[in-house]
Design a protein around this motif. Sequence first.
Motif, short mmCIF file in Angstrom:
data_model
loop_
_atom_site.label_atom_id
_atom_site.label_comp_id
_atom_site.label_asym_id
_atom_site.label_seq_id
_atom_site.Cartn_x
_atom_site.Cartn_y
_atom_site.Cartn_z
N LYS A 364 23.59 50.22 22.37
CA LYS A 364 22.82 49.19 23.03
C LYS A 364 23.38 48.94 24.45
CE LYS A 364 20.43 47.07 19.09
NZ LYS A 364 20.20 45.78 18.30
N LYS A 369 20.41 47.61 26.99
CA LYS A 369 19.42 47.13 26.05
C LYS A 369 20.09 45.99 25.12
CE LYS A 369 16.69 51.22 26.06
NZ LYS A 369 15.83 52.16 25.23
N ASP A 371 20.76 42.18 23.95
CA ASP A 371 19.98 41.07 23.94
C ASP A 371 21.06 40.03 24.12
OD1 ASP A 371 17.62 42.16 24.29
OD2 ASP A 371 17.48 42.17 22.10
N LYS A 555 22.69 40.10 32.88
CA LYS A 555 21.91 41.41 32.38
C LYS A 555 22.29 42.58 33.42
CE LYS A 555 18.27 39.34 29.41
NZ LYS A 555 17.03 38.99 29.26
N ASN A 559 23.97 47.01 33.37
CA ASN A 559 23.03 48.18 33.71
C ASN A 559 23.85 49.15 34.57
OD1 ASN A 559 20.68 47.28 32.06
ND2 ASN A 559 19.94 45.95 33.64
#
Length: 559
Positions: A364, A369, A371, A555, A559
């Motif tokens: 993840k 991805k 969370d 976040k 990435n």
Amino acid sequence: MRYRGLFKNKPYTFNSCCTETSIFDLIEVEPQDIIIVDENVEIFNLSLILKKIKTKLENSQILLLSDGTSVKEDIAKHVSGYILNSFSDDFIFSTVNTHLKTKENLDNLSGKNKDLADSLYRLNVLYNTSSQFAGTLDTKELLGYMIEGLDKSLSFDLTCTLTFGFEQEPVLIINSLYELSEEILSALKLRTVLNYKSMFHNGVIPFEIDDKNLKIIKNIKNPNNKFTFTIFQYDNMFAPIDIGENFFGCIEIFKEHPFSTDDAAYFRTIIQQVSLPLKSAKLYKEIIEKNEELEKLERVKSEFISIVSHELRTPLTPIKNALYILSSGRCGDFGESAKKFIDMAKRNVENLTSIINDILDINKIEAGKMDFNYRIMNIHSVIENVKTNFDCVAKEHEIIFSAEEQSGLPDIYADSQRLGQVLTNLVSNAIKFTPKGKNITIKSELKNANDIITNKYFENEIKQLHGDYIVVSVIDQGIGIKEENLLKAFDKFTQIENSLSRKVGGTGLGLPIARQLIKAHKGTIWCDSEEEKGSSFHFALPVNTENSEGVTIQKELLN
């Protein structure tokens, strides 16, 4: 009449004119070196005539035949010298010879100036072409800049460029001043193939090509005119486009007028200049293709991990429930041996579940991805919760487990569940690698980034920090880590090689996951250790600045 007879038997060609029309007709047919003008000749505007002659014959010498009286200013400014009627024949010859020498020197100087101007222009073309080469990694653009540079510096009539890096097949790029018939194109293709193969008569040909199937790209400047087969009588130069063992093609260039030695030098220079960026373009293209292949494999890997993990977790849940029912006694009493095997099965189910969760988490994180639920919180709650969860485990391993927290620590903006996952991982590792009777301590304190000290392996990461941070440390008295292995501790699927690490096992994903989770909090993690004396794992989290954009920032870091 005196001057016609005077120059008759001398090494000069003498012409005389009496009208403006005859003067310029003569100049047009045969430019004169010396022009003697009689100031008394009846011409409509002598000053204007002299100005026109000077414009047409820039270096020619104009001598004014005068009687020695004053000469008008508008005439004087256009003449190079004077011949007086009183001059003797020898003095006239001397004057003429002097001005002939002057004219010769001026011609030489003009020639040198022109050569210098041409050289400066070509150097400027080379410089601009080199700059264009440095500005792109596109093979098509590089070949275009090469042709443009050759056109500007050599003014060619035709070029044939054979390239193997332009498309998926060999391509012959033709740049021509005029249109070419199909017959000439066929001849050029055959000529190119023969020239190409002749370069490798003693070796292996890099690419097999056939003139019948060779693709052509034409660029015609003036399609209204056509070349004939006389193009093959033009002067030409040929060169391979290569660097070292890298071969990119070859080029032949045609020009109606003969190429000079300087032309050949410029030709070779531009071809050499384009070879290095073509190599870089080839490597760049290979990197792009490899990256695309790796991205595809990464997607396949992620899908595979998700499917396998799901398929593994699905049967684990009923197995785990069945084992808990059995161990609770609801299915009857079991003997000590049976209980021992049930407990062993429970531990292995928990270990397998933990391994699957680690694999899913790292997958993840790498896919961006994971969370996060950020909120303003205090690190004390996380430390207290982890401390409570591991108190019993530490007692079972006969390890002294404690916490030393600085009071009044400021809040942080974080995900408490993810920080608990990081701290749980660090404490779990410490327990695995700490012998009985030794200590493990969780420590928390407030530090300014300038006061954080670490070893040389993590100095660059610490230098990126600015301001105040909460530093949480897990300090053990375990087996320690060799200095050269400190960075390896955070590599995926890596376990430091020693007997105890092999005994405790694990995926080697715990610390890489922890590192990514701390990075998502705009913090950093590092370790200090000495073999056989224990290890200290630290992570620093920025003090809350009530940044409403915090969630977005965190976040993006993943990435």
